[in-house]
Motif scaffolding. Structure first.
Motif, short mmCIF file in Angstrom:
data_model
loop_
_atom_site.label_atom_id
_atom_site.label_comp_id
_atom_site.label_asym_id
_atom_site.label_seq_id
_atom_site.Cartn_x
_atom_site.Cartn_y
_atom_site.Cartn_z
N UNK A 166 3.98 9.52 6.41
CA UNK A 166 4.37 9.19 7.79
C UNK A 166 5.16 7.89 7.82
N UNK A 167 4.71 6.92 7.05
CA UNK A 167 5.40 5.63 7.03
C UNK A 167 6.79 5.71 6.43
N UNK A 168 6.93 6.37 5.29
CA UNK A 168 8.24 6.39 4.62
C UNK A 168 9.22 7.31 5.33
N UNK A 169 8.72 8.33 6.04
CA UNK A 169 9.63 9.18 6.80
C UNK A 169 10.06 8.48 8.09
N UNK A 170 9.17 7.73 8.69
CA UNK A 170 9.55 6.93 9.85
C UNK A 170 10.66 5.95 9.48
N UNK A 171 10.56 5.38 8.30
CA UNK A 171 11.57 4.42 7.83
C UNK A 171 12.78 5.11 7.20
N UNK A 172 12.81 6.45 7.24
CA UNK A 172 13.93 7.26 6.74
C UNK A 172 14.18 7.06 5.26
N UNK A 173 13.16 6.66 4.54
CA UNK A 173 13.28 6.58 3.09
C UNK A 173 13.15 7.98 2.49
N UNK A 174 12.35 8.83 3.13
CA UNK A 174 12.23 10.25 2.77
C UNK A 174 12.82 11.06 3.91
N UNK A 175 13.69 12.02 3.57
CA UNK A 175 14.38 12.81 4.59
C UNK A 175 13.66 14.12 4.91
N UNK A 176 12.97 14.66 3.92
CA UNK A 176 12.29 15.94 4.11
C UNK A 176 11.20 16.04 3.06
N UNK A 177 10.23 16.92 3.29
CA UNK A 177 9.19 17.05 2.29
C UNK A 177 8.20 18.15 2.62
N UNK A 178 7.43 18.51 1.62
CA UNK A 178 6.37 19.49 1.80
C UNK A 178 5.17 19.08 0.97
N UNK A 190 -7.91 11.58 -7.04
CA UNK A 190 -9.07 10.73 -7.11
C UNK A 190 -10.34 11.57 -7.07
N UNK A 191 -11.45 10.89 -7.08
CA UNK A 191 -12.74 11.56 -7.03
C UNK A 191 -13.69 10.75 -6.16
N UNK A 192 -14.83 11.34 -5.89
CA UNK A 192 -15.84 10.60 -5.12
C UNK A 192 -15.50 10.53 -3.64
N UNK A 193 -15.56 9.33 -3.08
CA UNK A 193 -15.48 9.14 -1.64
C UNK A 193 -14.07 8.89 -1.13
N UNK A 194 -13.08 8.88 -2.01
CA UNK A 194 -11.71 8.58 -1.59
C UNK A 194 -11.11 9.78 -0.87
N UNK A 195 -10.48 9.55 0.29
CA UNK A 195 -9.82 10.62 1.06
C UNK A 195 -8.35 10.67 0.65
N UNK A 196 -8.06 11.50 -0.35
CA UNK A 196 -6.72 11.57 -0.90
C UNK A 196 -5.73 12.18 0.10
N UNK A 197 -6.15 13.23 0.80
CA UNK A 197 -5.26 13.89 1.76
C UNK A 197 -4.81 12.93 2.85
N UNK A 198 -5.74 12.15 3.37
CA UNK A 198 -5.40 11.18 4.42
C UNK A 198 -4.45 10.12 3.89
N UNK A 199 -4.68 9.68 2.66
CA UNK A 199 -3.80 8.68 2.06
C UNK A 199 -2.38 9.20 1.95
N UNK A 200 -2.21 10.43 1.47
CA UNK A 200 -0.87 11.00 1.34
C UNK A 200 -0.21 11.15 2.70
N UNK A 201 -0.96 11.64 3.68
CA UNK A 201 -0.39 11.83 5.02
C UNK A 201 0.09 10.51 5.61
N UNK A 202 -0.75 9.49 5.54
CA UNK A 202 -0.37 8.20 6.10
C UNK A 202 0.81 7.58 5.36
N UNK A 203 0.83 7.75 4.03
CA UNK A 203 1.95 7.22 3.25
C UNK A 203 3.26 7.90 3.64
#
Length: 480
Positions: free
Chosen positions: A309-321, A294-307
């Motif tokens: 966190x949710x899918x790993x908590x739900x064990x939909x993603x097992x590992x990642x970088x 994205x561009x402008x005022x959107x916080x892309x890093x925060x969006x990815x981190x929060x996303x």
């Protein structure tokens, strides 16, 4: 010299005399790179290679070839994968290369548009546009070699289709030389123009069978200066589909890429690039390469981190970088690109480009790989692609000890089996590569009569003499 050889020699002399020696290549060594396909599997020939430098020179070449009875195979960067730009009748065809028409006519940041000639290399367009603070989102593995005219003529896809659409959706206008030598000037940059039939759409995806694209008006967007890339390990392709649905909901239109790969991708990438770092275990059954931007005022890093966190908590993603820099992000994408190079290093193989409804993608891959394993137990299947648009590249690699005709037979069997499964899933045998000559028979055998009649009527209306790229997409018997 045979009569046919004499005719070819005369044609070459006439082409050079009328168009100029600097515009016409006739020596076999000079023409070789234009007559060989991207993977080096097919080498053909041509009466000549014509390299015009302007739209008028293209029109002059078209008129002369018509007079001489020579058909024309238009060619951009010659990076196509379906033989759309390779002659199939060398004694009666010339290649018309657009590589010298490589000027960027203008970039208008206020209008979010650019006008470029057909021979411009895609990566050079993207760089020039980026320097103006704009972004052209078409992104392909061959972008350092492919040319925009070919991208438009084949309606190229790539990794950003999910967010920005196919090439068709990025084109505002075209300049085209028609088979009768006239020039259609439709280089508008209007977003809205509802004055009847949108004529540019006739030439996008037509693979040079209706006209020769000489310039393109492109739709630009603000440059996405915030980009986050993640490589994720999952338990199955079904989980990858579920992850995509969740990402589509949580990240909305900021998600620009979502690719799935099997663990074999890492092996193939390392075979092509031994020093390539692999920052995640290769032991998971499925992987996703995901990017949001994205561009402008959107916080892309925060969006990815929060996303995540949710899918790993739900064990939909097992590992990642998550890539911490542009260099790390580039390395993640090199795994995807290196996988293709690794396959090429294993020799000729069955390459596919199919699509099915997204809801059926995981089931399709399982059924297709099972069917191919039953027919060709000695071969290896590898499936990967663009989850968000249902596009799967299911390739089949014969073992090294299968050579010659036996290898060709295995490739043909794999293609036949795969296409039968595609048909059962109501999919397409060509998602983004086009038809060319390679897929023509498979395409024609699946065409409903009404569909074929419409395509034939359009071709007959625009190119009744079958001057442009005959043998590509459809076979058209001459009018009696």
């Amino acid at each position: 010299m045979t009569n046919q050889g004499s005719a070819t020699a005369e044609h070459r002399l006439t082409l050079q005399a009328k168009l100029g020696e600097s515009m016409v290549l006739t020596e076999s060594a000079d023409m070789l790179r234009y007559c060989r396909d991207w993977h080096g599997d097919v080498t053909s020939g041509a009466v000549a290679v014509i390299r015009p430098r302007s739209t008028q020179e293209v029109a002059d070449a078209v008129n002369l070839c018509r007079t001489l009875g020579l058909s024309i195979v238009p060619q951009g960067g010659n990076t196509g994968l379906v033989l759309g730009g390779i002659p199939d009748k060398p004694d009666g065809q010339v290649i018309l290369s657009l590589e010298r028409m490589n000027q960027i006519r203008r970039i208008d940041a206020e209008d979010f548009s650019a006008v470029v000639e057909a021979g411009c290399i895609l990566s050079e367009i993207k760089d020039a546009i980026m320097d103006k603070g704009m972004f052209f989102p078409l992104a392909l593995g061959a972008q350092g070699s492919c040319r925009i005219g070919g991208n438009v003529s084949t309606n190229a896809g790539g990794i950003n289709v999910l967010r920005y659409g196919m090439t068709r959706e990025l084109v505002l206008g075209l300049e085209v030389v028609l088979p009768d030598g006239t020039i259609y000037d439709g280089l508008t940059t209007l977003r809205k123009d509802n004055r009847g039939i949108d004529l540019k759409q006739l030439f996008i995806g037509a693979e040079g069978t209706l006209g020769i694209i000489t310039a393109v008006s492109l739709k630009l967007t603000p440059y996405p200066d915030h980009v986050t890339t993640a490589l994720l390990g999952l338990a199955s392709l079904e989980d990858a589909i579920a992850l995509y649905r969740r990402a589509r909901r949580d990240c909305c239109d900021l998600m620009s890429a979502f690719e799935f790969m099997p663990p074999l991708a890492f092996t193939l990438a390392k075979e092509a690039m031994p020093d390539l770092p692999i920052p995640i275990s290769a032991d998971y059954p499925a992987y996703v390469l995901m990017e949001i931007s994205g561009s402008g005022l959107v916080d892309i890093d925060d969006l990815m981190q929060r996303f995540l966190e949710g899918v790993m908590t739900d064990e939909l993603v097992l590992d990642g970088t998550i890539a911490a820099s542009q260099a790390q992000a580039r390395n993640l994408w090199l795994i995807r690109e290196g996988m293709n190079e690794g396959q090429a290093k294993r020799g000729s193989h069955m390459r596919s480009d199919v699509s099915v409804p997204l809801s059926s993608l995981a089931e399709f891959v399982a059924e297709a790989e099972m069917a191919i394993a039953a027919a060709l137990p000695e071969c290896i299947s590898i499936s990967y692609g663009h989850v968000g648009d249902g596009n799967v590249h299911l390739n089949v690699l014969p073992p090294n000890d299968i050579t010659g005709q036996a290898r060709l037979d295995a490739i043909y069997t794999a293609k036949t089996v795969l296409n039968e499964v595609v048909d059962r899933f109501l999919g397409s045998i060509s998602a983004e590569h086009g038809i060319g000559r390679l897929k023509r028979s498979d395409f024609e055998s699946r065409l409903p009569e009404t569909h074929r009649n419409l395509l034939v009527a359009i071709k007959r209306a625009i190119d009744p003499d079958l001057l442009l790229n005959p043998g590509c997409q459809l076979s058209f018997p001459p009018i009696s």
